[in-house]
Enzyme design. Structure first.
Site, PDB file in Angstrom:
ATOM      1  N   CYS A 134       0.833  -1.214   0.000  1.00  0.00           N
ATOM      2  CA  CYS A 134       0.000   0.000   0.000  1.00  0.00           C
ATOM      3  C   CYS A 134       0.866   1.262   0.000  1.00  0.00           C
ATOM      4  O   CYS A 134       1.447   1.614   1.025  1.00  0.00           O
ATOM      5  CB  CYS A 134      -0.930  -0.003   1.219  1.00  0.00           C
ATOM      6  N   CYS A 137      -0.578   4.127   2.175  1.00  0.00           N
ATOM      7  CA  CYS A 137      -0.364   3.916   3.617  1.00  0.00           C
ATOM      8  C   CYS A 137       1.102   4.161   3.997  1.00  0.00           C
ATOM      9  O   CYS A 137       1.387   4.796   5.006  1.00  0.00           O
ATOM     10  CB  CYS A 137      -0.722   2.490   4.021  1.00  0.00           C
ATOM     11  N   ASP A 138       2.023   3.630   3.215  1.00  0.00           N
ATOM     12  CA  ASP A 138       3.422   3.560   3.660  1.00  0.00           C
ATOM     13  C   ASP A 138       4.407   4.438   2.876  1.00  0.00           C
ATOM     14  O   ASP A 138       5.562   4.565   3.283  1.00  0.00           O
ATOM     15  CB  ASP A 138       3.913   2.094   3.580  1.00  0.00           C
TER      16      ASP A 138
END
Ligand code: FAD
Ligand code: NAP
Length: 313
Positions: A134, A137-138
């Protein structure tokens, strides 16, 4: 007894809930094991949902959907469904992760798909410590640093473009020399200076230290190459989440194709009356938010007809 149980709160499940409740079904529960919104909430940009223009993320797109459904009476249970069981009288038992069992006259399944992994050394060990599926997300953890991205589909290329805006350099590792992503996206990749294509190459091992990933070893046409990068993003497709339809004997309650996708007709009806399948999990799904939502609308309307008939027969 529920009129309708909806399994999954992605674009398909939420839209089924909207149409079913707004169309008159009273007792409708949507079961979602995580936050509603589905996999598109992991997307860093969405530019092909009709009417939505400008720089918005998948999360931005999905935030208003649950509230809109709740306004018309959709109930939301934050629980995983383990199994949908077909009973002799044609109704369904919904086996919940908390051990409770609900009964429903009809079911819409929209459990979507989850990321696949490649299976190279270190992939599991470093998941969450440098290996990610992701970028939204990261990606921020690698601001100003180098990352590798694995895959050649729309997801890999779009997320590589997103990461290229944050990271110093993106190494895009793909096992062939042509991409299955849309031509427009491939063109953008080729025109992005800080993306290096590493083609005809496969990841062999991700390695690191106590702090996390430090690099990726890839097998190339000429041998091996080490990519020094603390982030490794994997986008190699997704598995169909069809487990809720599994019976104890290992067969499924309705017909599936060889890829595990549920066989439906244009009304999203499966081979079992009263059971509808929608979105990414059904055959020939375009795997788009707009089509998943469209499936949900069709299934919601069909569920109303089905329940009406069942109650009045
Ligand atoms: P999903 O979105 O997968 O939702 C399924 C939901 O069911 C999930 O919330 C899951 O938690 C829940 N669930 C699963 N199993 C259970 C269970 N047993 N019990 C309870 N809940 C369960 N599409 C586009 O149109 N445009 C794009 O730009 C685009 N970009 C994308 C970028 C990325 C990174 C990804 C991953 C996908 C992208 N897609 C895009 C595809 C799009 O996200 C999907 O086609 C769409 O989300 C499918 O919707 P769905 O409702 O079928 O399934
Ligand atoms: P995908 O289209 O299935 O692509 C998967 C990619 O990973 C392919 O390039 C594949 O290589 C590669 N791959 C698979 N297994 C591998 C392995 N073991 N090792 C190395 N590489 C491997 O998956 P996706 O990109 O996630 O897209 C899924 C669906 O969502 C598609 O229908 C896509 O169009 C859609 N989607 C649409 C948008 C959009 O509309 N903007 C955005 C994202 C996703 P090969 O090419 O060699 O098979």
């Amino acid at each position: 007894m529920l009129d309708l149980a909806i399994i999954g709160g992605g674009p398909a499940g939420l839209t089924a809930g909207l149409y079913a409740t707004r169309g008159g079904l009273d007792n409708v529960v949507m079961y979602e094991k995580g936050m509603p919104g589905g996999q598109i909430t992991q997307s860093s940009e969405i530019e092909n949902y009709p009417g939505v223009t400008g720089d918005i993320t998948g999360m931005d797109l999905m935030i208003p959907w649950p509230e809109q459904c709740q306004k018309f009476g959709l109930k939301h249970d934050m629980v995983e469904v383990k199994k949908v069981e077909l009973l002799d009288d044609g109704t369904f038992n919904i086996h919940r992760g908390d051990g409770k069992v609900d009964q429903a006259l009809s079911v819409v399944v929209g459990t979507g798909s989850t990321p696949k992994f490649v299976g190279f050394a270190g992939e599991n060990e470093y998941f969450g410590r440098g290996v990610s599926t992701c970028a939204t997300c990261d990606g921020f953890f690698y601001k100003g640093k180098d990352v590798s991205v694995i895959g050649g589909g729309d997801t890999a290329l779009e997320e590589a473009l997103y990461l290229a805006k944050i990271c110093k350099k993106v190494y895009l590792v793909h096992r062939r020399d042509t991409f299955r992503a849309s031509p427009a996206t491939v063109e953008r990749i080729k025109n992005t200076e800080n993306i290096e294509l590493i083609l005809n190459s496969s990841p062999k091992e991700v390695y690191g230290d106590a702090m996390g990933v430090t690099g990726l070893k890839v097998t190339t046409a000429d041998g091996e190459r080490d990519i020094d990068a603390p982030g490794c993003f994997i986008f190699v497709g997704r598995n169909i989440n069809n487990e809720v339809l599994l019976k104890d004997d290992g067969s499924f309650i309705c017909d599936l194709n060889d890829q595990g996708e549920v066989i439906v007709n244009l009304s999203m009806k499966t081979s079992v009356p009263g059971l509808f399948a929608t979105g990414d999990m059904r055959i020939e799904a375009p795997k788009q938010v707009v089509s998943a939502a469209g499936d949900g609308a069709v299934a919601g309307i069909q569920a109303i007809h089905y329940v009406d008939k069942k109650l009045n027969s």
